[in-house]
Structures are given as structure tokens and as C-alpha cells.
Design an enzyme around this catalytic site. Structure first.
Site, short mmCIF file in Angstrom:
data_model
loop_
_atom_site.label_atom_id
_atom_site.label_comp_id
_atom_site.label_asym_id
_atom_site.label_seq_id
_atom_site.Cartn_x
_atom_site.Cartn_y
_atom_site.Cartn_z
N ASP A 30 -2.05 -12.74 -1.59
CA ASP A 30 -2.89 -11.60 -1.97
C ASP A 30 -3.27 -10.77 -0.74
O ASP A 30 -4.40 -10.30 -0.60
CB ASP A 30 -4.14 -12.03 -2.75
CG ASP A 30 -4.79 -10.84 -3.48
OD1 ASP A 30 -4.22 -9.73 -3.46
OD2 ASP A 30 -5.86 -11.03 -4.09
N ARG A 66 0.78 -1.26 0.00
CA ARG A 66 0.00 0.00 0.00
C ARG A 66 0.80 1.30 0.00
O ARG A 66 0.20 2.37 -0.10
CB ARG A 66 -0.98 0.05 1.18
CG ARG A 66 -1.96 -1.11 1.24
CD ARG A 66 -2.92 -1.09 0.08
NE ARG A 66 -4.02 -2.02 0.30
CZ ARG A 66 -4.62 -2.68 -0.68
NH1 ARG A 66 -4.24 -2.52 -1.94
NH2 ARG A 66 -5.61 -3.50 -0.42
O1 DOR Z 1 -9.16 -8.79 -3.14
C1 DOR Z 1 -8.35 -8.13 -3.76
N1 DOR Z 1 -7.85 -6.96 -3.27
N2 DOR Z 1 -7.96 -8.55 -4.97
C2 DOR Z 1 -7.19 -7.79 -5.77
O2 DOR Z 1 -6.89 -8.23 -6.85
C3 DOR Z 1 -6.78 -6.43 -5.35
C4 DOR Z 1 -6.74 -6.33 -3.89
C5 DOR Z 1 -6.58 -4.91 -3.38
O3 DOR Z 1 -5.74 -4.16 -3.92
O4 DOR Z 1 -7.24 -4.56 -2.42
#
Ligand code: DOR
Length: 436
Positions: free
Chosen positions: A308, A67
Site C-alpha cells: 500500500d 500517482r
Molecule cells: O493509506 C492509504 N492511502 N490507504 C488507501 O487506501 C489509499 C492511499 C492513498 O491513495 O493515499
């Protein structure tokens, strides 16, 4: 005088050397100095009793959202690195959907500098495929590749244009890097909230069909074949995609793919709770899809587990379901989820679990210093964990190291806790606690 740590009598599980058995491992300064029975560390060695514990190469995550820059209210490189270390990771590939987007060498360097300063985990920033994730204008892949970027993705978004994807794969081939696709046809997923099926109808939520993933997987497999570029498909979620991958792999092992712990553990039916922490992209699929993903991971059609890790602020997730952004955290729970859901029931051996969480992803990213083997002369990037320890996710006993709280596993009891994580001979986690 060199600093020495002796891990005594742990079960050493090392996919790279296929070692699985009790041994002593001596670490001297940054490297492994000896592996075997009755290794002595000398009088100044710190001795760690590994009885009943597992010593493995530090975990490697192909897919985490840290982030920063831009969304420091959700996570920073430092807090994300801390979460990674707490979860047993020594290397993480950071997704580029930051603000500004990691679509040039300057942002890549910024993320690297922040990670170096935190010093808790090796962070490998991924570069975007298109500028500002616009899906149209290619980034300077060569410039970023020259600074050491190994993986390019517009993750969070899928590259819709076949032409752009073809070009990206051609550049990837020229610079020997990987194009990583978040496979999702936007025309089939407008307004989606969850997987399209019985439960989306029951809950009255707009569905995203598995076909939205499969059509892009099929297209990209064809483009990878056309161009010879290296393709990686991330967070594969459905049986249809698995079948396409299986067929393609039978023709040669060029394409790689990963699956998340949440898609291996949870299903669409769980959304009956309307818990926004279960809203993820791609969505949790059916029980049949989950079974197919498990078998594909066991059989090697899926090469890696990737978290993820998608941290969000509490106020982001405390909204109506259709307003909440998709994502669950994952770095601190992935090992325990895989142990609990796959290893304990006997679906996956421990050594194969470590292959899919460490050695495999390190090989995909070309990280020579991670993923083992646990042998003399190698960098001491290690995790020591207790496979039997049970803990409650989000409970007061084990607060999250991440800045975020949005775990899909909150409240669940899982088996497997990290005791120590070591990055180049230095503890980043000691007795379960991050060291900084
Ligand atoms: O669940 C998800 N959140 N999948 C993604 O591909 C992006 C990610 C995010 O950036 O929050």
C-alpha cells in the site's frame, strides 16, 4: 557473446521449488541458465559474491500507488518504479486512483508506456471498478481485461453498493479477473482519523471501528460465493476480518487477502506521537489485531504482504492531523520490516516470507514470469539481499529513491538491505543503488 552474471554461494530461497540452501545461480542474458554447486560462468561472467546473502525471486507487490497520471508532485511511475527496484521488487500492481482515474484502456496504456520507459520494474496497472471511482457506474471491465488488466479495484474508496459489487464480481468471473476490495463502510467511518478504541478516546481523535471493515468483508465473502467471482481483500487490518476470512477459507480457497507491513508492525498506541505518517487507511489497529494479523500471515489465512505504498508530498503531511491525507510509503521498507518484525523473532520462516512477498502475490495476479521458481530457463527476476545489514530509515546514508518522504518507519533501525535487484537479467539496483 551472451552477457553472464554468476551469483556465487548465496543462500537461494525459492518458495516455488521449496529450495532453501547455498547454491550458485548463473544468469545468461535475460534468463537463468544454471542452478547448482560449482557452476562456472566462463571467463566473461560478472561474478557476484553471495556469501552471507540471500538470493530470492524478485518481490511482487499487489498494491502500490504510483500517482501518475495526475499527482506527479507526489510520485511518478518512474520514481515509484525506482523505489520498487530499491526495495527488491520486480513487479508492482499500480492502483487506479490517479487523475484521470485508470478506468479505461487509454489510461492503462499510458501507465504501461511510462513504466516501459522507466524500465526499472514491471508495472501492472489495476483498473477501477467504477467510472471516476464514483461507486455507481461500472467501468468497461471487459475492455481493460482484453488489454491484460488482471485486477480491478476502487482502492482508496470502498465499493459501498452491494449491487455494484455483485455485478463487478459477475463480470470478473466472465473475464477471469480479480475484484479487489478496500473494505470500509463509509457510514461507520465518517470523519475518521484513527482506529476507534482506547487510544482514539485518549487522543481525542475520531475513530473508525474495526466493524467498518468487517461488515464489508462479510458482505463481499457472501457475494463472492453467490457469484463465483474472484475476490481479493486488500490491506486487511483487524482480527474480526481475519476470523471471517478463516471461516470462509475453510470452505474452499477461492478468496485471497493481503496485509501491509505497517499493520503487521505498528499499532494505534504509536499515534500518541500524532505523527501524520502513521495516519493510514485502514488505520493502525490494536496490539491484539496486530497479533492476529501476524498469526494469519504465518498460517496462510492472509496470502500476501502488499505495501500500500502511498506517497504524499511533504506539504500534504505537514498539516494538522485531521487535514493530512492517509498513507505511508512502503516499497523501500517492506522487506526490512518483514525481516525485522517477523523473520528475526522466528514468527515466519524466510522461505514463507518470500512466499508471501513474491511467489504468492505472483500467483494471485497470474504473473508467470515473476515469483520464481529459480530454475534454468526462467526469466532472471531476482533480488539479492543482506539479511543482517542494519540501517536507519530516512537516514542520510540511505536516502529514499521514492519522491516522497512519508514513511511510517522514519527514524527506525531495520534489518535487511537490498544489494542487487535484477529484472530479466539486467541490474535495476546494483550495490544498493538504482542503476537509472
Ligand atoms: O493509506 C492509504 N492511502 N490507504 C488507501 O487506501 C489509499 C492511499 C492513498 O491513495 O493515499
Amino acid at each position: 557473446m551472451p552477457s553472464r552474471v554468476l551469483f556465487r554461494g548465496a543462500r537461494v530461497v525459492d518458495p516455488a521449488s521449496r529450495r532453501d540452501g547455498v547454491a550458485d545461480v548463473l544468469v545468461e542474458d535475460e534468463a537463468i541458465a544454471a542452478v547448482g554447486m560449482d557452476v562456472t560462468g566462463g571467463s566473461n561472467a560478472v561474478v557476484v559474491d553471495g556469501g552471507g546473502l540471500v538470493l530470492a525471486p524478485g518481490l511482487v507487490d499487489l498494491h502500490a500507488h504510483l500517482r501518475e497520471p495526475g499527482y506527479e508532485h507526489k510520485e511518478t511511475v518512474e520514481t515509484g518504479s525506482r523505489a520498487a527496484a530499491a526495495g527488491g521488487y520486480t513487479a508492482v500492481c499500480a492502483m487506479p486512483n490517479t487523475d484521470p482515474v485508470t478506468d479505461n484502456a487509454a489510461v492503462v496504456m499510458e501507465v504501461r508506456n511510462l513504466a516501459d520507459k522507466a524500465g526499472l520494474c514491471d508495472v501492472f496497472p489495476a483498473g477501477a471498478i467504477t467510472r471516476g471511482l464514483d461507486g455507481e457506474s461500472l467501468t468497461d471491465i471487459g475492455e481493460m481485461a482484453e488489454t491484460g488488466v488482471r485486477l480491478f479495484t476502487d482502492d482508496g474508496k470502498c465499493v459501498q453498493s452491494s449491487r455494484v459489487m455483485r455485478l463487478a464480481l459477475e463480470y470478473a468471473k466472465a473475464f477471469d479477473v480479480i475484484v479487489c476490495q478496500h473494505a470500509q463502510d463509509e457510514a461507520l467511518t465518517e470523519g475518521w482519523q484513527m482506529h476507534e478504541g482506547f487510544y482514539s478516546a485518549l487522543l481525542g481523535l475520531t475513530g473508525a471501528p474495526s466493524a467498518a471493515e468487517a461488515v464489508v468483508v462479510a458482505r463481499d465473502l457472501a457475494l463472492a460465493r453467490l457469484t463465483g467471482g474472484r475476490l481479493h481483500l486488500t490491506h486487511i487490518s483487524s482480527d474480526e476480518s481475519v476470523q471471517l476470512l478463516e471461516r470462509d477459507k475453510a470452505r474452499g480457497p477461492r478468496v485471497t487477502a493481503d496485509v501491509t507491513p505497517h499493520h503487521l508492525a505498528l499499532i494505534d498506541e504509536d499515534l500518541i506521537s500524532y505523527d501524520t505518517n502513521l495516519k493510514v487507511n485502514p488505520p493502525l489497529r490494536s496490539a491484539e489485531d496486530r497479533q492476529s494479523l501476524r498469526l494469519a500471515l504465518t498460517g496462510g489465512v492472509l496470502d500476501a504482504v502488499a505495501t500500500d505504498h502511498a506517497p504524499h508530498a511533504v506539504e500534504d503531511k505537514e498539516q494538522e492531523f485531521d487535514q493530512a491525507p492517509p498513507g505511508t510509503t512502503g516499497l523501500e521498507t517492506s522487506l526490512a520490516v518483514i525481516l525485522t518484525e517477523l523473520v528475526e523473532p522466528g514468527l515466519l520462516s524466510l522461505i514463507d516470507a518470500m512466499e508471501r512477498m513474491s511467489t504468492g502475490p505472483a500467483r494471485i495476479l497470474g504473473l508467470d514470469d515473476h515469483g520464481g521458481p529459480i530454475e534454468p530457463g526462467r526469466p532472471a527476476n531476482l533480488v539479492l539481499f543482506d539479511p543482517a545489514a542494519r540501517w536507519i530509515v530516512g537516514g542520510t546514508e540511505h536516502p529514499f529513491a521514492s519522491m516522497a518522504r512519508n514513511s511510517a518507519f522514519t527514524g527506525r533501525t531495520l534489518g535487511g538491505r537490498v544489494v542487487h535487484t535484477m529484472l530479466r537479467g539486467t541490474f535495476t539496483v546494483r550495490e544498493g543503488e538504482p542503476t537509472r
